[in-house]
Scaffold this motif. Structure first.
Motif, short mmCIF file in Angstrom:
data_model
loop_
_atom_site.label_atom_id
_atom_site.label_comp_id
_atom_site.label_asym_id
_atom_site.label_seq_id
_atom_site.Cartn_x
_atom_site.Cartn_y
_atom_site.Cartn_z
N UNK A 109 -14.30 -17.60 -11.02
CA UNK A 109 -14.25 -16.19 -11.38
C UNK A 109 -12.82 -15.63 -11.34
N UNK A 110 -11.85 -16.49 -11.19
CA UNK A 110 -10.46 -16.04 -10.99
C UNK A 110 -9.94 -15.25 -12.18
N UNK A 111 -10.21 -15.68 -13.38
CA UNK A 111 -9.69 -14.97 -14.56
C UNK A 111 -10.28 -13.57 -14.64
N UNK A 112 -11.58 -13.45 -14.40
CA UNK A 112 -12.23 -12.13 -14.42
C UNK A 112 -11.59 -11.21 -13.39
N UNK A 113 -11.39 -11.72 -12.16
CA UNK A 113 -10.81 -10.90 -11.10
C UNK A 113 -9.36 -10.52 -11.39
N UNK A 114 -8.61 -11.42 -12.00
CA UNK A 114 -7.22 -11.11 -12.33
C UNK A 114 -7.14 -10.01 -13.39
N UNK A 115 -7.98 -10.10 -14.40
CA UNK A 115 -7.99 -9.08 -15.46
C UNK A 115 -8.45 -7.74 -14.89
N UNK A 116 -9.53 -7.78 -14.09
CA UNK A 116 -10.05 -6.53 -13.52
C UNK A 116 -9.05 -5.88 -12.57
N UNK A 117 -8.34 -6.68 -11.78
CA UNK A 117 -7.33 -6.08 -10.90
C UNK A 117 -6.18 -5.49 -11.70
N UNK A 118 -5.87 -6.11 -12.83
CA UNK A 118 -4.82 -5.57 -13.70
C UNK A 118 -5.22 -4.26 -14.37
N UNK A 119 -6.50 -3.99 -14.43
CA UNK A 119 -6.99 -2.73 -15.00
C UNK A 119 -7.18 -1.69 -13.91
N UNK A 120 -7.83 -2.07 -12.81
CA UNK A 120 -8.21 -1.10 -11.78
C UNK A 120 -7.03 -0.56 -10.98
N UNK A 121 -6.08 -1.42 -10.63
CA UNK A 121 -4.95 -0.94 -9.82
C UNK A 121 -4.07 0.08 -10.56
N UNK A 122 -3.65 -0.19 -11.80
CA UNK A 122 -2.88 0.85 -12.51
C UNK A 122 -3.69 2.12 -12.75
N UNK A 123 -4.98 1.97 -13.03
CA UNK A 123 -5.83 3.14 -13.25
C UNK A 123 -5.92 3.97 -11.98
N UNK A 124 -6.08 3.33 -10.82
CA UNK A 124 -6.14 4.05 -9.55
C UNK A 124 -4.84 4.76 -9.23
N UNK A 125 -3.72 4.09 -9.49
CA UNK A 125 -2.42 4.72 -9.23
C UNK A 125 -2.19 5.90 -10.16
N UNK A 126 -2.53 5.75 -11.43
CA UNK A 126 -2.43 6.86 -12.38
C UNK A 126 -3.31 8.02 -11.95
N UNK A 127 -4.53 7.73 -11.54
CA UNK A 127 -5.46 8.78 -11.13
C UNK A 127 -4.95 9.51 -9.88
N UNK A 128 -4.34 8.77 -8.95
CA UNK A 128 -3.80 9.38 -7.74
C UNK A 128 -2.74 10.42 -8.08
N UNK A 129 -1.78 10.05 -8.95
CA UNK A 129 -0.71 10.99 -9.29
C UNK A 129 -1.24 12.15 -10.14
N UNK A 130 -2.24 11.91 -10.97
CA UNK A 130 -2.83 12.97 -11.78
C UNK A 130 -3.52 14.01 -10.89
N UNK A 131 -4.27 13.55 -9.90
CA UNK A 131 -4.97 14.47 -8.99
C UNK A 131 -3.96 15.21 -8.12
N UNK A 132 -2.95 14.49 -7.63
CA UNK A 132 -1.93 15.15 -6.80
C UNK A 132 -1.21 16.25 -7.57
N UNK A 133 -0.90 15.99 -8.84
CA UNK A 133 -0.24 16.99 -9.67
C UNK A 133 -1.16 18.19 -9.90
N UNK A 134 -2.44 17.92 -10.16
CA UNK A 134 -3.40 19.01 -10.38
C UNK A 134 -3.55 19.87 -9.13
N UNK A 135 -3.61 19.24 -7.95
CA UNK A 135 -3.72 20.01 -6.72
C UNK A 135 -2.46 20.84 -6.46
#
Length: 78
Positions: free
Chosen positions: A44-70
């Motif tokens: 399952x390594x390829x699936x996990x590598x692709x998913x981590x490449x999607x989820x981590x940047x999305x989470x970081x983007x969402x963090x800064x977006x929420x912080x800016x909105x607050x």
């Protein structure tokens, strides 16, 4: 006779819950995709590598977006 409804408001959920979940799952997938030595997880390594490449940047983007909105909401209240 009228009954007064003085019920307290329900507790507010933190706006960072979704962000924490995204980053948490991203870290978990990153661990399973890049760092684990478990032979069962290697298929399952390829699936996990692709998913981590999607989820981590999305989470970081969402963090800064929420912080800016607050920050903007706090400035508009002042």
């Amino acid at each position: 006779m009228e009954k007064e409804n003085n019920k307290p408001a329900p507790p507010q959920m933190s706006p960072y819950v979704f962000t924490i979940l995204l980053i948490g799952f991203g870290l978990w997938c990153s661990w399973d995709g890049w760092l684990t030595n478990d032979p069962e997880m290697l298929e399952h390594a390829t699936f996990n590598r692709v998913l981590s490449g999607i989820l981590l940047p999305w989470g970081i983007y969402d963090f800064f977006k929420i912080r800016k909105r607050q920050r903007n909401n706090k400035q508009s209240e002042d």
